[in-house]
Design a protein around this motif. Structure first.
Motif, PDB file in Angstrom:
ATOM      1  N   LYS A 110       9.513  47.621 -37.204  1.00 10.31           N
ATOM      2  CA  LYS A 110       8.872  46.389 -36.708  1.00 10.31           C
ATOM      3  C   LYS A 110       8.847  46.331 -35.179  1.00 10.31           C
ATOM      4  O   LYS A 110       8.423  45.334 -34.596  1.00 10.31           O
ATOM      5  CB  LYS A 110       9.611  45.167 -37.260  1.00 10.31           C
ATOM      6  CG  LYS A 110       9.470  44.990 -38.763  1.00 10.31           C
ATOM      7  CD  LYS A 110      10.233  43.755 -39.251  1.00 10.31           C
ATOM      8  CE  LYS A 110      10.060  43.564 -40.759  1.00 10.31           C
ATOM      9  NZ  LYS A 110      10.804  42.368 -41.249  1.00 10.31           N
ATOM     10  N   GLY A 111       9.329  47.411 -34.544  1.00 12.17           N
ATOM     11  CA  GLY A 111       9.279  47.482 -33.094  1.00 12.17           C
ATOM     12  C   GLY A 111      10.362  46.694 -32.379  1.00 12.17           C
ATOM     13  O   GLY A 111      10.188  46.313 -31.211  1.00 12.17           O
ATOM     14  N   ARG A 154      10.784  35.980 -28.405  1.00 16.12           N
ATOM     15  CA  ARG A 154       9.416  35.572 -28.769  1.00 16.12           C
ATOM     16  C   ARG A 154       8.397  36.661 -28.438  1.00 16.12           C
ATOM     17  O   ARG A 154       7.328  36.721 -29.049  1.00 16.12           O
ATOM     18  CB  ARG A 154       9.054  34.277 -28.045  1.00 16.12           C
ATOM     19  CG  ARG A 154       9.795  33.064 -28.626  1.00 16.12           C
ATOM     20  CD  ARG A 154       9.273  31.757 -28.074  1.00 16.12           C
ATOM     21  NE  ARG A 154      10.124  30.652 -28.501  1.00 16.12           N
ATOM     22  CZ  ARG A 154      11.079  30.113 -27.766  1.00 16.12           C
ATOM     23  NH1 ARG A 154      11.310  30.575 -26.536  1.00 16.12           N
ATOM     24  NH2 ARG A 154      11.784  29.117 -28.233  1.00 16.12           N
ATOM     25  N   GLU A 155       8.753  37.531 -27.491  1.00 16.32           N
ATOM     26  CA  GLU A 155       7.817  38.597 -27.117  1.00 16.32           C
ATOM     27  C   GLU A 155       7.583  39.570 -28.284  1.00 16.32           C
ATOM     28  O   GLU A 155       6.616  40.320 -28.291  1.00 16.32           O
ATOM     29  CB  GLU A 155       8.370  39.385 -25.927  1.00 16.32           C
ATOM     30  CG  GLU A 155       8.516  38.558 -24.661  1.00 16.32           C
ATOM     31  CD  GLU A 155       9.067  39.402 -23.523  1.00 16.32           C
ATOM     32  OE1 GLU A 155       8.966  40.653 -23.604  1.00 16.32           O
ATOM     33  OE2 GLU A 155       9.616  38.817 -22.560  1.00 16.32           O
ATOM     34  N   TYR A 156       8.468  39.550 -29.256  1.00  8.81           N
ATOM     35  CA  TYR A 156       8.394  40.530 -30.357  1.00  8.81           C
ATOM     36  C   TYR A 156       7.849  39.928 -31.648  1.00  8.81           C
ATOM     37  O   TYR A 156       7.831  40.582 -32.684  1.00  8.81           O
ATOM     38  CB  TYR A 156       9.788  41.134 -30.606  1.00  8.81           C
ATOM     39  CG  TYR A 156      10.282  41.921 -29.408  1.00  8.81           C
ATOM     40  CD1 TYR A 156       9.972  43.266 -29.278  1.00  8.81           C
ATOM     41  CD2 TYR A 156      10.998  41.297 -28.401  1.00  8.81           C
ATOM     42  CE1 TYR A 156      10.394  43.990 -28.173  1.00  8.81           C
ATOM     43  CE2 TYR A 156      11.425  42.002 -27.283  1.00  8.81           C
ATOM     44  CZ  TYR A 156      11.121  43.351 -27.174  1.00  8.81           C
ATOM     45  OH  TYR A 156      11.534  44.056 -26.068  1.00  8.81           O
ATOM     46  N   ILE A 157       7.402  38.650 -31.563  1.00  6.04           N
ATOM     47  CA  ILE A 157       6.793  38.047 -32.740  1.00  6.04           C
ATOM     48  C   ILE A 157       5.452  38.732 -32.993  1.00  6.04           C
ATOM     49  O   ILE A 157       4.634  38.880 -32.086  1.00  6.04           O
ATOM     50  CB  ILE A 157       6.591  36.526 -32.541  1.00  6.04           C
ATOM     51  CG1 ILE A 157       7.939  35.825 -32.394  1.00  6.04           C
ATOM     52  CG2 ILE A 157       5.788  35.933 -33.702  1.00  6.04           C
ATOM     53  CD1 ILE A 157       7.828  34.351 -32.031  1.00  6.04           C
ATOM     54  N   SER A 158       5.228  39.162 -34.220  1.00  2.53           N
ATOM     55  CA  SER A 158       3.991  39.883 -34.546  1.00  2.53           C
ATOM     56  C   SER A 158       3.686  39.712 -36.023  1.00  2.53           C
ATOM     57  O   SER A 158       4.453  40.153 -36.887  1.00  2.53           O
ATOM     58  CB  SER A 158       4.132  41.374 -34.202  1.00  2.53           C
ATOM     59  OG  SER A 158       3.064  42.111 -34.753  1.00  2.53           O
ATOM     60  N   GLU A 159       2.585  39.061 -36.272  1.00  3.64           N
ATOM     61  CA  GLU A 159       2.189  38.875 -37.675  1.00  3.64           C
ATOM     62  C   GLU A 159       1.872  40.227 -38.320  1.00  3.64           C
ATOM     63  O   GLU A 159       2.192  40.472 -39.472  1.00  3.64           O
ATOM     64  CB  GLU A 159       0.955  37.972 -37.726  1.00  3.64           C
ATOM     65  CG  GLU A 159       0.507  37.658 -39.161  1.00  3.64           C
ATOM     66  CD  GLU A 159      -0.679  36.709 -39.195  1.00  3.64           C
ATOM     67  OE1 GLU A 159      -1.305  36.633 -40.259  1.00  3.64           O
ATOM     68  OE2 GLU A 159      -0.977  36.072 -38.163  1.00  3.64           O
ATOM     69  N   GLU A 160       1.302  41.136 -37.515  1.00  5.78           N
ATOM     70  CA  GLU A 160       0.937  42.459 -38.026  1.00  5.78           C
ATOM     71  C   GLU A 160       2.172  43.252 -38.450  1.00  5.78           C
ATOM     72  O   GLU A 160       2.172  43.932 -39.482  1.00  5.78           O
ATOM     73  CB  GLU A 160       0.184  43.235 -36.939  1.00  5.78           C
ATOM     74  CG  GLU A 160      -0.244  44.628 -37.373  1.00  5.78           C
ATOM     75  CD  GLU A 160      -0.897  45.386 -36.234  1.00  5.78           C
ATOM     76  OE1 GLU A 160      -1.053  46.605 -36.375  1.00  5.78           O
ATOM     77  OE2 GLU A 160      -1.231  44.756 -35.198  1.00  5.78           O
ATOM     78  N   LYS A 161       3.249  43.136 -37.661  1.00  7.19           N
ATOM     79  CA  LYS A 161       4.466  43.902 -37.960  1.00  7.19           C
ATOM     80  C   LYS A 161       5.441  43.127 -38.848  1.00  7.19           C
ATOM     81  O   LYS A 161       6.494  43.643 -39.212  1.00  7.19           O
ATOM     82  CB  LYS A 161       5.165  44.314 -36.668  1.00  7.19           C
ATOM     83  CG  LYS A 161       4.361  45.329 -35.863  1.00  7.19           C
ATOM     84  CD  LYS A 161       5.124  45.777 -34.620  1.00  7.19           C
ATOM     85  CE  LYS A 161       4.332  46.840 -33.876  1.00  7.19           C
ATOM     86  NZ  LYS A 161       5.043  47.299 -32.647  1.00  7.19           N
ATOM     87  N   ASN A 180       8.981  34.876 -36.428  1.00  5.91           N
ATOM     88  CA  ASN A 180       9.488  33.987 -35.384  1.00  5.91           C
ATOM     89  C   ASN A 180      10.607  34.672 -34.606  1.00  5.91           C
ATOM     90  O   ASN A 180      11.000  35.799 -34.914  1.00  5.91           O
ATOM     91  CB  ASN A 180       9.990  32.663 -35.983  1.00  5.91           C
ATOM     92  CG  ASN A 180      10.949  32.901 -37.147  1.00  5.91           C
ATOM     93  OD1 ASN A 180      11.922  33.652 -37.010  1.00  5.91           O
ATOM     94  ND2 ASN A 180      10.662  32.274 -38.299  1.00  5.91           N
ATOM     95  N   ALA A 222      13.187  38.080 -35.218  1.00  7.07           N
ATOM     96  CA  ALA A 222      13.274  39.168 -34.245  1.00  7.07           C
ATOM     97  C   ALA A 222      14.720  39.436 -33.866  1.00  7.07           C
ATOM     98  O   ALA A 222      15.161  40.595 -33.798  1.00  7.07           O
ATOM     99  CB  ALA A 222      12.453  38.829 -33.000  1.00  7.07           C
TER     100      ALA A 222
END
Length: 627
Positions: free
Chosen positions: A118-119, A142-149, A153, A157
């Motif tokens: 998920k990065g 919050r910089e790592y919130i990603s719907e794709e991954k 929220n 993360a």
């Protein structure tokens, strides 16, 4: 690691002893041969110590092999550093090597690997570094919130990043080593009943707790068996406070906004990853140690049993006690040949005592029985009383002796038992086995799998391969120490000779049956599957009573025949004197001439000279007579 230097240090031996021993083992020599015929090379190391050296040599070589595999794997990932290289070089146990390899070992899918997909690895690195002093962890997350991954929220993360940190902490070799040490020294083995009302032999373990470092091996094996049979549940209890304190001191940096998150991660790492893994490792380690201790006791007991002095030159009545099916009798002559068999019913429920006494009396008088061997199994007490009364009431010049019948039923039902006595049922074979155990315990007991002899505990709970290796080694040492009459030995006995496997042993028996008795040791080379190496290993342990060369009935190895014959003539004896009872006074003559001078003249070492003298003074001596 220099393995030879390591062995020299561990066993406190001289360099030449280890170097020569390792070279001899690598050259395919057996432990009995090295112990008996290479004393100059090893400094007269005994067979037990030689086996310990061989076991340790195998372990250290496997350790070096595993280091190479781990080093190659890490290097192929481009992650081999001088620090990892140094750690591997200094590792002294397989568990340490596995700790080092753990971070680089391909893993199945874990919470940490999912988080990495998920990065979230950069976030984990940021949190773990604990360099940020102000702000909110959520702001960075919050910089790592990603719907794709699949990171919905900031909390998700952070949770994923902490999973990565927890796994990194768990994979740290230094941490695992210290926590393993703390757990072993301060932890407890605790057991609870699965059903407190259930009756079993494990009731003392229904609510039991003992320090890990103090629990005796036999108790640990009992606990493991109780767990296996599902009467108890076993766990390791460890006060987590000192472990958590250790991790906090090593990992947390006060003043960072991420300190409490790292605290959360290290606690999760210990409870979810480290503690369960360490528990499995420690339980495996202490189980291995308990097995080794139990095997050592087992081996000692087996050795004493196998080297029980034989009752020579006696006709024996073997008596296998029983109730409903009666007591089985077998008369065996001094050579082990079965003369007669019978079944009597002196015990419950039939109690045909008078009839049974008449049958026993008839066998004793007809065959001149000297000793009755009574098995110590079911109905043995009643049988002992019966035989005692028969001897007493009839004033017989006969002795009786109780004999362990452990494993007799195993032999009776075995392929070998059926081959030896195809016309007898299994119970009569047991009676024969009991009689022969009194006449020559070693020759009879080698027909039975060592772990079936009833001289050890928990053998069914141990690692089968390790137990078999150790006990087979004991049997091999005993057989070769005593020596084997090649013209009378069964293939079971011959298979334990140094250098002889089961195929070669059967070939020896077949050759004997087809060509008659062996008259020289050299004839053995004509047997299929007995090559020069096998002959070298076994020849000195073979005995040929009445052979062409009297030395063939001694423990003198054929390679030393030249020296032995020179020694005989040098001091005024003849080779024929060896067959006539031995060379009395030879040692005194050698001492007078100077042992060192005599040995040098013969071209042999003093240990070999002393062994040759022993054999020439008392040819055919049975070491069991000294016990």
């Amino acid at each position: 690691m220099n393995i030879n230097e390591k062995l020299i240090s561990e066993f406190s031996l001289k360099p030449f002893q280890i170097e020569n021993t390792v070279a001899l083992i690598d050259d395919g020599n057996t432990i009995p041969f090295i112990s008996r015929y290479r004393k100059e090379a090893t400094g007269s190391l005994d067979d037990q110590l030689l086996r310990e050296i061989a076991d340790r040599l195998t372990y250290l070589r496997n350790l070096e092999k595993r280091k190479d595999e781990v080093r190659e794997s890490i290097d192929s990932q481009g992650k081999l550093t001088p620090e990892i290289q140094a750690a591997l070089d200094s590792a002294e146990t397989l568990s340490t090597v596995e700790d080092i390899y753990r971070p680089y070992k391909p893993k199945r899918k874990t919470r940490a690997s999912v988080a990495k997909e998920k990065g979230l690895e950069p976030l984990a690195e940021l949190i773990f570094a604990q360099e940020v002093k102000s702000g909110s962890p959520e702001d960075f997350a919050r910089e790592y919130i990603s719907e794709e991954k699949g990171v919905a929220n900031a909390e998700e993360a952070i949770d994923g990043a902490l999973d990565i940190i927890a796994e990194q902490i768990s994979d740290n070799a230094e941490f695992r080593s210290e926590i393993r040490r703390m757990t072993y020294h301060d932890g407890f083995l605790a057991t609870k009943a699965t059903d407190p009302n259930a009756e079993s032999v494990y009731t003392m373990y229904y609510d039991y707790r003992e320090k890990l470092s103090a629990i005796p091996g036999h108790r640990l094996l009992a606990v493991n068996r109780g767990e296996k049979e599902e009467f108890i549940k076993v766990s390791l209890e460890m006060d987590e406070y000192p472990v958590i304190s250790f991790l906090i001191n090593r990992l947390e940096i006060p003043g960072s906004i991420f300190t409490m998150l790292v605290d959360r991660a290290l606690r999760d790492s210990y409870s979810r990853l480290i503690a369960p893994s360490i528990e499995r490792e420690i339980r495996s380690d202490i189980f291995d140690a308990a097995c080794e201790s139990a095997i050592k006791v087992f081996s000692q007991n087996l050795k004493h049993l196998l080297l029980t002095p034989p009752i020579k030159g006696k006709t024996v009545l073997g008596y296998d006690p029983g109730y409903r099916t009666g007591c089985k009798l077998a008369v065996v002559d001094p050579t082990g040949k079965v003369l007669d068999t019978a079944v009597i019913y002196p015990t419950k429920p039939q109690e045909r005592i008078a009839e049974s006494e008449k049958i026993v009396l008839d066998l004793v008088r007809r065959y001149g029985v000297n000793v009755v061997a009574v098995g110590n199994g079911t109905a043995s007490k009643e049988s002992e009383i019966f035989i005692s009364n028969v001897i007493k009431n009839n004033s017989l010049d006969v002795k009786y002796m109780m004999v362990s019948e452990s494993g007799a039923s195993v032999y009776s039902a075995s392929k070998l038992g059926a081959e030896e006595f195809p016309d007898y049922d299994v119970t009569l074979r047991s009676a024969v086995s009991i009689a022969r155990r009194l006449q020559d315990p070693l020759s009879e007991l080698v027909k039975i799998e060592p772990k079936a002899m009833g001289v050890g505990q928990y053998q069914h709970d141990m690692k089968p391969q390790r137990l078999t290796e150790s006990l087979s080694g004991v049997v091999e040492d005993c057989v070769n120490s005593v020596g084997v009459d090649i013209n009378t030995a069964s293939y079971s006995l011959l298979s334990y000779l140094a250098g002889i496997n089961m195929t070669a042993a059967k070939n020896i028996v077949r050759y004997r049956e087809e060509n008659g008795e062996f008259t020289t040791r050299a004839q053995l080379k004509k047997v299929p599957r007995v090559g020069e190496k096998a002959f070298e290993q076994c020849a000195g342990f073979l005995r040929i009573p009445g052979g062409k060369d009297p030395l063939d009935n001694t423990g003198v190895h054929p390679e030393s025949y030249g020296a032995a014959h020179s020694l005989i003539t040098q001091f005024g004896y003849e080779t024929a004197d060896v067959a006539r009872g031995g060379l009395a006074g030879l040692r005194d003559k050698v001492k007078l001439a100077g042992s060192a001078n005599v040995a040098e003249k013969l071209g042999i070492g003093i240990p070999t000279l002393n062994d040759i003298i022993d054999e020439l003074e008392k040819p055919g001596r049975d070491i069991r007579d000294d016990f």
